[in-house]
Design a protein around this motif. Sequence first.
Motif, PDB file in Angstrom:
ATOM      1  N   CYS A  33       0.818  -1.222   0.000  1.00 25.56           N
ATOM      2  CA  CYS A  33       0.000   0.000   0.000  1.00 25.56           C
ATOM      3  C   CYS A  33       0.844   1.261   0.000  1.00 25.56           C
ATOM      4  CB  CYS A  33      -0.905   0.015   1.234  1.00 25.56           C
ATOM      5  SG  CYS A  33      -2.093  -1.328   1.258  1.00 25.56           S
ATOM      6  N   ILE A  34       2.166   1.133  -0.111  1.00 24.45           N
ATOM      7  CA  ILE A  34       3.056   2.262   0.076  1.00 24.45           C
ATOM      8  C   ILE A  34       3.673   2.743  -1.241  1.00 24.45           C
ATOM      9  CG2 ILE A  34       5.113   3.119   1.267  1.00 24.45           C
ATOM     10  CD1 ILE A  34       2.747   2.516   3.107  1.00 24.45           C
ATOM     11  N   LEU A  35       3.523   4.046  -1.510  1.00 24.10           N
ATOM     12  CA  LEU A  35       4.198   4.714  -2.613  1.00 24.10           C
ATOM     13  C   LEU A  35       5.388   5.477  -2.040  1.00 24.10           C
ATOM     14  CD1 LEU A  35       1.039   6.348  -4.258  1.00 24.10           C
ATOM     15  CD2 LEU A  35       2.033   4.114  -4.813  1.00 24.10           C
ATOM     16  N   THR A  36       6.544   5.418  -2.729  1.00 24.25           N
ATOM     17  CA  THR A  36       7.740   6.123  -2.276  1.00 24.25           C
ATOM     18  C   THR A  36       8.191   7.094  -3.345  1.00 24.25           C
ATOM     19  OG1 THR A  36       8.423   4.155  -1.024  1.00 24.25           O
ATOM     20  CG2 THR A  36      10.093   5.867  -1.383  1.00 24.25           C
ATOM     21  N   ASP A  37       8.384   8.369  -2.971  1.00 27.82           N
ATOM     22  CA  ASP A  37       8.800   9.361  -3.966  1.00 27.82           C
ATOM     23  C   ASP A  37      10.322   9.498  -4.019  1.00 27.82           C
ATOM     24  OD1 ASP A  37       9.675  11.136  -1.983  1.00 27.82           O
ATOM     25  OD2 ASP A  37       7.911  12.423  -2.099  1.00 27.82           O
ATOM     26  N   GLU A  38      10.785  10.330  -4.946  1.00 27.33           N
ATOM     27  CA  GLU A  38      12.223  10.446  -5.193  1.00 27.33           C
ATOM     28  C   GLU A  38      12.981  11.061  -4.018  1.00 27.33           C
ATOM     29  OE1 GLU A  38      13.077  13.029  -8.476  1.00 27.33           O
ATOM     30  OE2 GLU A  38      11.462  14.418  -7.966  1.00 27.33           O
ATOM     31  N   ASN A  39      12.269  11.666  -3.080  1.00 35.52           N
ATOM     32  CA  ASN A  39      12.900  12.236  -1.891  1.00 35.52           C
ATOM     33  C   ASN A  39      12.808  11.308  -0.681  1.00 35.52           C
ATOM     34  OD1 ASN A  39      13.552  14.752  -3.184  1.00 35.52           O
ATOM     35  ND2 ASN A  39      11.368  15.277  -3.043  1.00 35.52           N
ATOM     36  N   GLY A  40      12.297  10.104  -0.899  1.00 34.87           N
ATOM     37  CA  GLY A  40      12.194   9.139   0.182  1.00 34.87           C
ATOM     38  C   GLY A  40      10.920   9.238   1.004  1.00 34.87           C
ATOM     39  N   ASN A  41      10.018  10.138   0.652  1.00 39.74           N
ATOM     40  CA  ASN A  41       8.745  10.255   1.365  1.00 39.74           C
ATOM     41  C   ASN A  41       7.822   9.091   0.998  1.00 39.74           C
ATOM     42  OD1 ASN A  41       9.388  12.872   2.517  1.00 39.74           O
ATOM     43  ND2 ASN A  41       9.057  13.701   0.465  1.00 39.74           N
ATOM     44  N   GLU A  42       7.069   8.612   1.979  1.00 38.02           N
ATOM     45  CA  GLU A  42       6.174   7.493   1.753  1.00 38.02           C
ATOM     46  C   GLU A  42       4.713   7.924   1.922  1.00 38.02           C
ATOM     47  OE1 GLU A  42       7.320   4.321   4.354  1.00 38.02           O
ATOM     48  OE2 GLU A  42       8.989   3.692   3.046  1.00 38.02           O
ATOM     49  N   TYR A  43       3.835   7.328   1.106  1.00 36.22           N
ATOM     50  CA  TYR A  43       2.418   7.652   1.128  1.00 36.22           C
ATOM     51  C   TYR A  43       1.605   6.359   1.083  1.00 36.22           C
ATOM     52  CZ  TYR A  43       4.716  11.789  -0.858  1.00 36.22           C
ATOM     53  OH  TYR A  43       5.572  12.828  -1.111  1.00 36.22           O
ATOM     54  N   ILE A  44       0.592   6.270   1.911  1.00 36.47           N
ATOM     55  CA  ILE A  44      -0.351   5.159   1.820  1.00 36.47           C
ATOM     56  C   ILE A  44      -1.290   5.422   0.652  1.00 36.47           C
ATOM     57  CG2 ILE A  44      -2.220   3.920   2.968  1.00 36.47           C
ATOM     58  CD1 ILE A  44      -0.923   4.738   5.648  1.00 36.47           C
ATOM     59  N   ASP A  45      -1.355   4.490  -0.275  1.00 31.14           N
ATOM     60  CA  ASP A  45      -2.231   4.639  -1.438  1.00 31.14           C
ATOM     61  C   ASP A  45      -3.647   4.243  -1.028  1.00 31.14           C
ATOM     62  OD1 ASP A  45      -3.488   4.730  -3.856  1.00 31.14           O
ATOM     63  OD2 ASP A  45      -2.103   3.397  -4.904  1.00 31.14           O
ATOM     64  N   ALA A  46      -4.416   5.215  -0.569  1.00 32.21           N
ATOM     65  CA  ALA A  46      -5.745   4.940  -0.012  1.00 32.21           C
ATOM     66  C   ALA A  46      -6.845   4.909  -1.062  1.00 32.21           C
ATOM     67  CB  ALA A  46      -6.079   5.966   1.066  1.00 32.21           C
ATOM     68  N   ILE A  47      -6.478   5.067  -2.353  1.00 27.98           N
ATOM     69  CA  ILE A  47      -7.474   4.920  -3.427  1.00 27.98           C
ATOM     70  C   ILE A  47      -7.025   3.874  -4.451  1.00 27.98           C
ATOM     71  CG2 ILE A  47      -8.373   7.258  -3.133  1.00 27.98           C
ATOM     72  CD1 ILE A  47      -6.845   7.991  -5.747  1.00 27.98           C
ATOM     73  N   SER A  48      -6.031   3.065  -4.052  1.00 25.89           N
ATOM     74  CA  SER A  48      -5.564   1.948  -4.893  1.00 25.89           C
ATOM     75  C   SER A  48      -5.222   2.393  -6.314  1.00 25.89           C
ATOM     76  CB  SER A  48      -6.623   0.835  -4.950  1.00 25.89           C
ATOM     77  OG  SER A  48      -6.960   0.406  -3.653  1.00 25.89           O
ATOM     78  N   SER A  49      -4.627   3.605  -6.405  1.00 27.79           N
ATOM     79  CA  SER A  49      -4.236   4.157  -7.710  1.00 27.79           C
ATOM     80  C   SER A  49      -5.374   4.052  -8.724  1.00 27.79           C
ATOM     81  CB  SER A  49      -2.966   3.491  -8.229  1.00 27.79           C
ATOM     82  OG  SER A  49      -1.853   3.945  -7.486  1.00 27.79           O
ATOM     83  N   TRP A  50      -6.434   4.778  -8.401  1.00 28.05           N
ATOM     84  CA  TRP A  50      -7.654   4.761  -9.213  1.00 28.05           C
ATOM     85  C   TRP A  50      -8.250   3.372  -9.309  1.00 28.05           C
ATOM     86  CZ3 TRP A  50      -6.315   8.778 -13.552  1.00 28.05           C
ATOM     87  CH2 TRP A  50      -6.911  10.010 -13.225  1.00 28.05           C
ATOM     88  N   TYR A  51      -8.356   2.718  -8.164  1.00 22.91           N
ATOM     89  CA  TYR A  51      -9.145   1.494  -8.003  1.00 22.91           C
ATOM     90  C   TYR A  51      -8.570   0.293  -8.777  1.00 22.91           C
ATOM     91  CZ  TYR A  51     -11.943   5.813  -8.414  1.00 22.91           C
ATOM     92  OH  TYR A  51     -12.354   7.116  -8.431  1.00 22.91           O
TER      93      TYR A  51
END
Length: 421
Positions: A33-51
Amino acid sequence: MNLSKRDKKHLWHPLKQHQLQPESIAIIKAKGCILTDENGNEYIDAISSWYTCMYGHCNDYIIEKTYQQMQQLDQIMFSDFTHEPAVKLSEELIRMLPEGQNKIFFNDNGSTAVEAGIKMALQYYFNNGEKRSTFIAFENGFHGDTFGAMSVSGLSVYNGPFEDFLIDVKRIPTPNGKNHEGVLNQLKEITSTHQVAGFIYEPLLQGAAGMTIHNADGLNEILEFCKQTDILTIADEVMTGFGKTGKYFASDYIETKPDIMCLSKALTAGLIPMAITSCTQAVFNAFLSDEMVKGFFHCHTYSGNPIACATAIAGIELLQSETIQNNIKRIIKAHQEFNETIKAHPKVKSTRQLGVVFAIDLDTKMERYGDLRDKLLKFFMERGVFLRPLGNTIYIQVPYVISKIELEKVYRVIQEALDAL
């Protein structure tokens, strides 16, 4: 130079006004469920990348099954050949699709699945010696961005510049449990003055309209009317399909089943683009003839791609597993508990839930693309949660593999946003 800055030189992103909005966030990795950006920040993908990524990003089981197929057969034109993954996928789908579906036609994405469904309906009557050119659709529905799909969609923010070029569509309200008689009267009026080919609908849940839910009994009455008046019914389950509503398909909640169905998004678990338009044997039979021109001359280069088919089979296997089915029940229960804590918040106008989909309407005026929506999106991202509000609606549609801790964080960040409004 980082990816976000390099991106701005050549790339044109969808649903974005580049002159007004900031540069895109560069994601370099996704797992679970985790997206990681180029700066190392992490995000929970709470919409499943457009379902789409309902089994989590880069799911090991799906990757392994896809890799195995990549070593055996990559791409073959589907007009002249067939292969094991396509045959097996058709068998697996027909077993789980609502009663009556019997034929599988491959497309590239949700819009083209709908496009094929619309063309099937039009040609069905043409082949039977009738000319029908009108469709019926729900108000505020969304079915895609190609011309046929766009025609039957009712959100003008998407369609405005093209309205003079669209096919004829008559719109009716969604049934709400109180307006059944009025909706049926509208249907009678439309069918008495127009040659109607089909009724297209998002069953029970309108995604782009803010995850609005309509009445199953009322929808069933509409479908029954269409059956009685020989109008083909097209269920757009691109968003609702594959477990999101708590059943395999939203149509499973409705007694009267569709003639045609449109599937995509979670079909291939977010790994490879593919879509399907399925139909009944009766629809298919209208294309059988000694005349070649009565065949369905609609094709995509990557129709029935073996790798995409193998991916879809793996996704279906996961969906039917005890683990995923238990996870779906766990998420549904967690949403219900969160609703009890949030529904009385002074900034909440209303809440609703269908399966793993949970939506909150804010008690504030808010444009679909406006300052408050952008501020909310930024607020969520700064706290490590990817939620993408639709107008004044905050909605959750998390992957089935989300952990309890991750889901609790999603709830907590939404609570913080409401408190900050």
